[in-house]
Design a protein around this motif. Structure first.
Motif, PDB file in Angstrom:
ATOM      1  N   LEU A  42       0.835  -1.197   0.000  1.00 30.44           N
ATOM      2  CA  LEU A  42       0.000   0.000   0.000  1.00 30.44           C
ATOM      3  C   LEU A  42       0.874   1.253   0.000  1.00 30.44           C
ATOM      4  O   LEU A  42       0.563   2.232  -0.688  1.00 30.44           O
ATOM      5  CB  LEU A  42      -0.944   0.010   1.197  1.00 30.44           C
ATOM      6  N   GLY A  43       1.974   1.237   0.750  1.00 32.19           N
ATOM      7  CA  GLY A  43       2.876   2.385   0.782  1.00 32.19           C
ATOM      8  C   GLY A  43       3.383   2.757  -0.599  1.00 32.19           C
ATOM      9  O   GLY A  43       3.429   3.946  -0.963  1.00 32.19           O
ATOM     10  N   LYS A  44       3.749   1.768  -1.392  1.00 31.22           N
ATOM     11  CA  LYS A  44       4.225   2.024  -2.756  1.00 31.22           C
ATOM     12  C   LYS A  44       3.114   2.613  -3.625  1.00 31.22           C
ATOM     13  O   LYS A  44       3.339   3.529  -4.410  1.00 31.22           O
ATOM     14  CB  LYS A  44       4.763   0.739  -3.373  1.00 31.22           C
ATOM     15  N   ILE A  45       1.910   2.079  -3.465  1.00 30.30           N
ATOM     16  CA  ILE A  45       0.772   2.570  -4.243  1.00 30.30           C
ATOM     17  C   ILE A  45       0.464   4.022  -3.875  1.00 30.30           C
ATOM     18  O   ILE A  45       0.262   4.868  -4.749  1.00 30.30           O
ATOM     19  CB  ILE A  45      -0.459   1.672  -4.003  1.00 30.30           C
ATOM     20  N   LEU A  46       0.435   4.310  -2.575  1.00 28.34           N
ATOM     21  CA  LEU A  46       0.126   5.667  -2.140  1.00 28.34           C
ATOM     22  C   LEU A  46       1.172   6.659  -2.623  1.00 28.34           C
ATOM     23  O   LEU A  46       0.844   7.800  -2.975  1.00 28.34           O
ATOM     24  CB  LEU A  46      -0.015   5.723  -0.618  1.00 28.34           C
ATOM     25  N   GLN A  47       2.430   6.245  -2.671  1.00 29.51           N
ATOM     26  CA  GLN A  47       3.475   7.137  -3.174  1.00 29.51           C
ATOM     27  C   GLN A  47       3.273   7.458  -4.652  1.00 29.51           C
ATOM     28  O   GLN A  47       3.529   8.583  -5.092  1.00 29.51           O
ATOM     29  CB  GLN A  47       4.863   6.557  -2.918  1.00 29.51           C
ATOM     30  N   VAL A  48       2.806   6.482  -5.431  1.00 28.61           N
ATOM     31  CA  VAL A  48       2.499   6.744  -6.851  1.00 28.61           C
ATOM     32  C   VAL A  48       1.368   7.765  -6.941  1.00 28.61           C
ATOM     33  O   VAL A  48       1.413   8.698  -7.746  1.00 28.61           O
ATOM     34  CB  VAL A  48       2.120   5.435  -7.589  1.00 28.61           C
ATOM     35  N   LEU A  49       0.354   7.607  -6.099  1.00 28.47           N
ATOM     36  CA  LEU A  49      -0.781   8.537  -6.115  1.00 28.47           C
ATOM     37  C   LEU A  49      -0.369   9.939  -5.657  1.00 28.47           C
ATOM     38  O   LEU A  49      -0.890  10.931  -6.169  1.00 28.47           O
ATOM     39  CB  LEU A  49      -1.919   7.986  -5.255  1.00 28.47           C
TER      40      LEU A  49
END
Length: 143
Positions: A42-49
């Motif tokens: 989730l951390g990686k996804i949120l950073q993309v967002l």
């Protein structure tokens, strides 16, 4: 049909639309726990967002994530394009190489109209629309 990356991104955005604001940020551990998503993923996804300016984040004891862009302006297709790359719905479902009308796969002519309808739906549905469905509790919708 969609990767877990896209599904998790969409679900996280709905969650943040429902439960966060610039004054009330949500931490990654809480989001991950509520949605059943592995925290590192989730951390990686949120950073993309964040990179694409859909979210903003703040560090510190009252830090966390919140929507930077209004949910009504975030389409499902926009999120999918960020997570999967543009042209995701143009790829062949059978081959690893592209197919088109001149070089079709055996499902090309049957799936083409369906893929077009899905693209249209995802291009018009927003995070705000999905959050509204959740708020109204239609058919026991879960994030």
């Amino acid at each position: 049909m969609l990767s877990n990356t896209s599904k998790y991104a969409i679900r996280a955005l709905i969650y943040l639309e429902l439960y966060s604001s610039p004054e009330k940020k949500e931490g990654i551990k809480r989001i991950a726990g509520e949605l059943g998503i592995p925290s590192p993923f989730l951390g990686k996804i949120l950073q993309v967002l964040v990179k694409h300016q859909l979210l903003d984040s703040a560090k510190g004891p009252h830090g966390g994530f919140y929507l930077k862009k209004p949910a009504v302006d975030i389409t499902i297709m926009e999120v999918i394009d960020m997570m999967e790359g543009e042209g995701f719905f143009d790829s062949c479902v059978i081959r690893t190489t592209p197919c088109d009308a001149n070089h079709p796969c055996s499902l090309h002519h049957k799936l083409g109209p369906l893929k077009g309808k899905i693209k249209t739906l995802f291009s018009t549905e927003t995070i705000a629309d999905l959050a509204a469905e959740f708020r109204e509790g239609k058919e026991r919708i879960r994030i």
